[in-house]
Design an enzyme around this catalytic site. Structure first.
Site, PDB file in Angstrom:
ATOM      1  CG  HIS A 208      -1.915   0.992   1.385  1.00 33.11           C
ATOM      2  ND1 HIS A 208      -1.649   2.292   1.745  1.00 33.11           N
ATOM      3  CD2 HIS A 208      -3.253   0.921   1.198  1.00 33.11           C
ATOM      4  CE1 HIS A 208      -2.786   2.973   1.773  1.00 33.11           C
ATOM      5  NE2 HIS A 208      -3.780   2.157   1.441  1.00 33.11           N
TER       6      HIS A 208
ATOM      7  CG  ASP B  40       0.582  -2.279   6.230  1.00 32.90           C
ATOM      8  OD1 ASP B  40      -0.402  -2.488   6.950  1.00 32.90           O
ATOM      9  OD2 ASP B  40       0.533  -1.589   5.198  1.00 32.90           O
TER      10      ASP B  40
ATOM     11  CD  GLN C  83      -6.656  -4.669   3.905  1.00 29.48           C
ATOM     12  OE1 GLN C  83      -7.562  -5.451   4.206  1.00 29.48           O
ATOM     13  NE2 GLN C  83      -6.897  -3.422   3.562  1.00 29.48           N
TER      14      GLN C  83
ATOM     15  CE  LYS D 228      -7.260  -0.322   6.089  1.00 27.13           C
ATOM     16  NZ  LYS D 228      -8.002   0.014   4.887  1.00 27.13           N
TER      17      LYS D 228
ATOM     18  CB  CYS E 167      -3.716   3.321  -1.624  1.00 27.60           C
ATOM     19  SG  CYS E 167      -4.944   4.578  -1.348  1.00 27.60           S
TER      20      CYS E 167
HETATM   21  N1  PLP Z   1      -1.732  -0.630   4.611  1.00 27.25           N
HETATM   22  C1  PLP Z   1      -2.638  -1.403   4.004  1.00 27.25           C
HETATM   23  C2  PLP Z   1      -2.250  -2.775   3.549  1.00 27.25           C
HETATM   24  C3  PLP Z   1      -3.938  -0.927   3.801  1.00 27.25           C
HETATM   25  O1  PLP Z   1      -4.837  -1.705   3.192  1.00 27.25           O
HETATM   26  C4  PLP Z   1      -4.272   0.370   4.255  1.00 27.25           C
HETATM   27  C5  PLP Z   1      -5.605   0.915   4.004  1.00 27.25           C
HETATM   28  O2  PLP Z   1      -6.286   0.540   3.066  1.00 27.25           O
HETATM   29  C6  PLP Z   1      -3.290   1.120   4.894  1.00 27.25           C
HETATM   30  C7  PLP Z   1      -2.032   0.597   5.061  1.00 27.25           C
HETATM   31  C8  PLP Z   1      -3.576   2.488   5.424  1.00 27.25           C
HETATM   32  O3  PLP Z   1      -4.509   2.393   6.460  1.00 27.25           O
HETATM   33  P1  PLP Z   1      -5.138   3.721   7.093  1.00 27.25           P
HETATM   34  O4  PLP Z   1      -5.662   4.523   5.924  1.00 27.25           O
HETATM   35  O5  PLP Z   1      -6.225   3.207   7.968  1.00 27.25           O
HETATM   36  O6  PLP Z   1      -4.059   4.419   7.817  1.00 27.25           O
END
Ligand code: PLP
Length: 420
Positions: free
Chosen positions: A137, A214, A217, A240, A378
């Site tokens: 992401h 990270d 997900q 999430k 993203c």
């Molecule tokens: N990392 C991953 C794999 C994501 O799917 C997301 C959000 O879709 C993020 C980071 C960023 O999360 P947030 O926007 O809640 O900070």
């Protein structure tokens, strides 16, 4: 393609009746969209909230609101107790050795930025290398890229095969004594790939690098154990995980957190302040400057209670079955191309339809009552790697059913008819 469900996991799964009961906990799912029952399949973007989480926020503001850590009066003391209890709940969720290793942030994005700013600025220098993967992401790419620009460090990228799996030989070849940090997603939001993070962490540690995972997900779909993974940092987002927006978590090993400088400065993160000198508080307070998102932290605790009462193992097993069913059904449609066919996958189906732009797919599906995400998610480098401008993405939760999948398949046929 997804693997068959193991016998022992099948026994763990949720029954259709249980799913219907759980679904009733989510008021938002009771509505109709354009006269059709809402089928919510954008759970990778954000999950819906169970009534207990909604009630917890209302109760907090109706009866308990008081700032934390500062007041000597009842409301403040109660808020502080509930706030601290939520931190312990997060520690138990992740199997963190101590609640002091749990830092509240605004979300995964802020958690990663915290590590890049604090750890990165202190411990990464010119010529050092940071490794990310090709399926991250943007939140797990851009902070590292900017750090590299600032410090003269080098960003290396683990390539991905045609199924959306990270090429492990290439990863090993990238690792060297110059590697300072590896930042990898546990589960890809664009493809659903579950990365073999435990083995990857071990290899990074062998060359002396620290690892950030990270977990945006993964936390909603599986039992995470940061001690078993042995990661140095782990980030996730409350929204999430069936909790509120504006709240997330950074887990960090205490020895790393103690060595790191603060990320932001202000109230609550200090031990003492004079004009000559400030002594910082110990973690986690050192990284939590200012009044925190109190109601959100407390309601995140309720979301964790809710999920643990169901069991994350059962949630994962059920979602795996649903993904398998959806994969089989969608694979029968010749006009559909699935992007992301890894052996190990969480409940995400990214796809394109011949002749239809993903944004048109999203709009037509919406008219059928089906909420999916359409775009680059993203993760623009993923789109580039698979030579598509964007995909449509259906992502599943334990409150989705086979009927939801059937509705998606029917709506895909509507798109195909319109564009053929
Ligand atoms: N990392 C991953 C794999 C994501 O799917 C997301 C959000 O879709 C993020 C980071 C960023 O999360 P947030 O926007 O809640 O900070």
């Amino acid at each position: 393609m997804s693997q068959p469900v193991l016998e022992e996991t099948r026994n763990l799964s949720l029954s259709a009746d249980e799913v219907l009961k759980l679904r009733a906990d989510f008021p938002v799912l009771r509505q109709q969209v354009y006269g059709k029952p809402l089928v919510y399949l954008d759970n990778a973007a954000t999950t819906q909230k169970p009534q207990v989480v909604i009630d917890r926020i209302t109760d907090y503001y109706s009866h308990e609101n008081g700032t934390v850590r500062r007041g000597v009066y009842k409301l403040s003391e109660q808020s502080t107790l509930a706030f601290d209890e939520s931190r312990r709940k997060v520690a138990r969720l992740l199997n963190a050795p101590s609640a002091a290793e749990v830092i509240f942030t605004r979300g995964t994005t802020e958690a990663i930025n915290l590590v890049a700013s604090s750890y990165g600025r202190a411990f990464i220098g010119a010529g050092d290398e940071i490794i990310v993967s090709a399926i991250e992401h943007h939140a797990n790419i851009v902070p590292w890229q900017q750090l590299c620009l600032e410090k003269g460090a080098i960003l290396k990228v683990i390539p991905v095969n045609d199924d959306g799996e990270l090429i492990q030989d290439a990863y090993e070849a990238l690792l060297s004594e110059r590697t300072r940090l590896v930042a990898i997603g546990h589960v890809s939001n664009a493809l659903g790939t579950i990365n073999p993070v435990k083995a990857m962490i071990e290899k990074a540690h062998a060359v002396g690098a620290v690892v950030l995972v990270d977990g945006a997900q993964s936390t909603p779909h599986m039992q995470v154990d940061v001690q078993e993974l042995d990661c140095d940092f782990f980030a996730f987002s409350g929204h999430k995980l069936y909790g509120p927006t504006g709240i997330g978590v950074l887990y960090g090993k205490m020895k790393q957190l103690e060595a790191m400088p603060p990320y932001q400065c202000g109230g609550d993160m200090i031990h003492s302040v004079s004009f000559e000198k400030t002594v910082f508080a110990k973690p986690p307070a050192k990284f939590e400057a200012g009044t925190p998102a109190i109601a959100e932290v407390i309601a995140l605790g309720s979301a964790i209670d809710y999920l643990q009462a169901i069991g994350l193992g059962r949630i994962g097993a059920y979602e795996h079955e649903l993904l398998q069913y959806a994969t089989e059904r969608i694979s029968e449609i010749p006009e559909v191309r699935l992007i992301g066919t890894a052996n190990e996958k969480a409940g995400i189906l990214s796809f394109t339809i011949k002749g239809a732009h993903p944004h048109d797919i999203g709009t037509i599906l919406d008219r059928e009552g089906i909420a999916v995400r359409a775009g680059h998610h993203c993760a623009q480098p993923v789109m580039e790697r698979f030579h598509v401008p964007a995909t449509a993405r259906a992502s599943f939760s334990f409150y989705n059913t086979r009927e939801d999948v059937d509705a998606l398949i029917r709506a895909i046929h509507v798109v195909i008819q319109l564009f053929s």
